[in-house]
Design an enzyme around this catalytic site. Structure first.
Site, PDB file in Angstrom:
ATOM      1  N   LEU A   1       9.613  13.997  -0.886  1.00  0.00           N
ATOM      2  CA  LEU A   1       9.633  14.111   0.573  1.00  0.00           C
ATOM      3  C   LEU A   1       8.990  12.871   1.178  1.00  0.00           C
ATOM      4  CD1 LEU A   1      10.073  15.668   3.191  1.00  0.00           C
ATOM      5  CD2 LEU A   1       7.879  16.775   2.824  1.00  0.00           C
ATOM      6  N   ASP A   2       9.790  12.077   1.879  1.00  0.00           N
ATOM      7  CA  ASP A   2       9.320  10.826   2.474  1.00  0.00           C
ATOM      8  C   ASP A   2       9.656  10.846   3.960  1.00  0.00           C
ATOM      9  OD1 ASP A   2       8.399   8.345   3.053  1.00  0.00           O
ATOM     10  OD2 ASP A   2       9.819   7.246   1.797  1.00  0.00           O
TER      11      ASP A   2
END
Length: 584
Positions: free
Chosen positions: A461-462
């Protein structure tokens, strides 16, 4: 002298700055009486001269056109001389006030001569030559501008009439527009007096005969609304303006206009008080009957007004109004004790839901049992919404998927729906993914393309990535990849990523419906699987930064940190740290 006056969008030339609108209308009316008609050059020279004349205000307050004629330069261009000459000719000469007679007794001063009030004169409306006025409905800004201009003048005064004439000349209003203008500008008393005077003038005009008026086609008010009957509309506008001549000439309402009927006062005594006040307050020559009828209805209490409205006698003769309200008496308003009905006792039989006595089944605290077994697991003890098979197993991903703090079961049971038999809303689970420095935020997702089964993969998750990145191993073999340049932390890269312009379906663990992306980035080196903001935006996710307590370090002695060989610090007496310092 120039071309004739054409028909622009606004047929009325704008008034020069510093000159009141009603004074400017006098100059326009005089210019429209010229034969042949004025030109645009004449209006331009008139405005130019008035701008210069305003700087020498000897002809203003009160306005004197004879003095203004002396200010016109010799051989001035245009027809300003003719316009001012028409104003001097049509303006009545003001007579000097008579001198006071000498008193017989020298000790007593002579009486002060009272000045007679000037009668307001309403001239017929003259339109510009070759520019007939086009009908335009009122707008709120137009009504506000007219009301601001006439706010300091009384209804029927010369300034009031000149401003209303200019508005009628600009907009060419219908009968309904004139009625709306009267309701917006004047009080209810003035509107009622004007309506009665207008009805009298219309009846006289219909009896004498008007050019183009057909008695079989309806009253004059209806025929004046026809756009083809311009002559009848002008006649109605002139009658409407002439109806202001019967109004009182003061700015504020007189004292007798504030006489109101009390809530318990008989209607007869209220009318008698009005009659006495009008006899003492009205000037000579003013008709009393229309004012008395108007005030008898508008200033009556609500009960009498309802009686007159129900019988259709709001503008009837005074005798009929008195007979309609003579039987009215004030209601008895004595306080009484309100007796509330007795509450229904509880039933003697036990509740069919819990088996206890003392309450009805609608007030039972026990939840309503399901009508049958659960359609998912066939368990008859719970509803389908509470089935454990429909709940997501969060034991393995407690660090990644967190639930909001919910209420205790006993508190949630008390929040039942009204008359719902114990129905409670299901728990609300929202995805909260913590972002911590110790552990990277990862999710187990499933990726699928068109006509391909979903493939499980672990994604990072970025929140700083705009577009989702997938490895090349998940890409279909017949995909058309396009070159692109990606700007990352290490700088721009042109040979590591490519764009896949085809729909991608991403199945998240906390959503039943997959997230569909129109395009994504493909990592050629099969290193990264990143979930970007384009996917997180569709599931309405939010950032959650976990609160981490700061580390507490113990206080170390000099020996523990290797500083025992240093000499001790010198003891120097300091103020206010020494012992002899004052503590005040």
């Amino acid at each position: 002298m120039g071309k004739t006056y054409s028909s622009p969008i606004n047929p009325i030339p704008k008034a020069p700055k510093g000159l009141a609108i009603h004074h400017w209308l006098n100059f326009l009316q005089a210019a429209y009486r010229l034969q042949p008609g004025p030109s645009e050059f004449d209006f331009h020279q008139l405005r130019k001269f008035l701008k210069l004349a305003i700087k020498t205000p000897v002809w203003l307050n009160p306005i004197n056109y004879s003095v203004l004629a002396g200010l016109i330069p010799k051989n001035y261009p245009g027809r300003v001389h003719e316009i001012v000459a028409i104003l001097i000719q049509e303006t009545p000469a003001r007579e000097a006030p008579p001198s006071a007679p000498l008193a017989e007794d020298p000790q007593k001063p002579p009486p002060y001569p009272e000045q007679a009030q000037e009668a307001s004169q309403c001239l017929p409306i003259l339109h510009p030559h070759g520019a007939p006025a086009a009908h335009r409905p009122w707008q709120m800004k137009d009504l506000q501008a007219i009301k601001q201009e006439v706010s300091s003048s009384a209804p029927g005064s010369p300034q009031f009439m000149q401003t209303i004439r200019l508005a009628v000349q600009q907009f060419d209003p219908t009968a309904k527009d004139l009625h709306d203008l009267l309701q917006y500008l004047c009080s209810s008393l003035v509107a009622s007096l004007h309506h009665q005077q207008l009805e009298t003038l219309i009846a006289q005009a219909e009896t004498q005969g008007i050019t183009g008026y057909n008695p079989l086609a309806g009253p004059l008010r209806i025929q004046a609304n026809n756009p083809n009957q311009q002559g009848l509309r002008k006649e109605y506008q002139n009658l409407w303006l002439s109806a202001f001549s019967a109004l009182p000439g003061n700015t504020k309402d007189p004292t007798w206009a504030a006489i109101l009927q009390g809530p318990e006062e008989p209607f007869g005594s209220f009318v008698e008080r009005l009659n006495v006040a009008l006899d003492n307050g009205l000037p000579e020559g003013t008709p009393k009957d229309p004012i008395l009828r108007s005030l008898a209805y508008s200033n009556a209490n609500k009960e009498c007004q309802k009686l007159l409205q129900a019988r259709g006698q709001t503008n009837s003769p005074l005798g009929e109004m008195l007979r309609a309200c003579q039987t009215w008496t004030p209601r008895d308003k004595n306080k009484i004790l309100m007796v509330q009905p007795k509450k229904t006792p509880p039933p003697n039989q036990p509740c069919f839901r819990c088996g206890q006595v003392g309450h009805w089944s609608r007030d039972c605290k026990q939840p309503r049992p399901p009508p049958g077994p659960c359609p998912v697991c066939q368990d008859p003890t719970h509803w389908k919404r509470d089935c454990p098979q429909l709940k997501t197993d969060t034991r393995d991903s407690e660090d990644l998927l967190l639930d909001l703090p919910c209420e205790a079961p006993n508190v949630r049971e008390r929040k039942n729906l009204l008359r719902g038999g114990g129905l409670a809303s299901p728990r609300t689970i929202l995805p909260l993914i913590p972002l911590s420095q110790q552990k990277q935020p990862t999710l187990h997702i499933q990726v699928s393309f068109s006509n391909t089964p979903p493939v499980s993969v672990q994604a990072l998750l970025d929140t700083g990535a705009d577009i989702t990145v997938l490895p090349a191993c998940l890409c279909p073999p017949d995909s058309n990849l396009q070159d692109t340049t990606v700007l990352g932390a290490g700088g721009p890269s042109t040979n590591k990523f490519k764009i896949l312009p085809c729909p991608v379906h991403i199945h998240l663990p906390f959503r039943r419906q997959p997230v569909t992306l129109t395009a994504c980035l493909i990592d050629i080196n099969n290193q990264w699987t990143i979930l970007g903001r384009d996917a997180l935006q569709q599931c309405q996710s939010s950032l959650y930064l976990a609160d981490q307590p700061s580390k507490v370090l113990p206080v170390l002695a000099p020996k523990l940190i290797g500083l025992e060989h240093l000499p001790p610090p010198p003891e120097v007496s300091q103020f206010p740290l020494n012992q002899s310092a004052s503590r005040l």
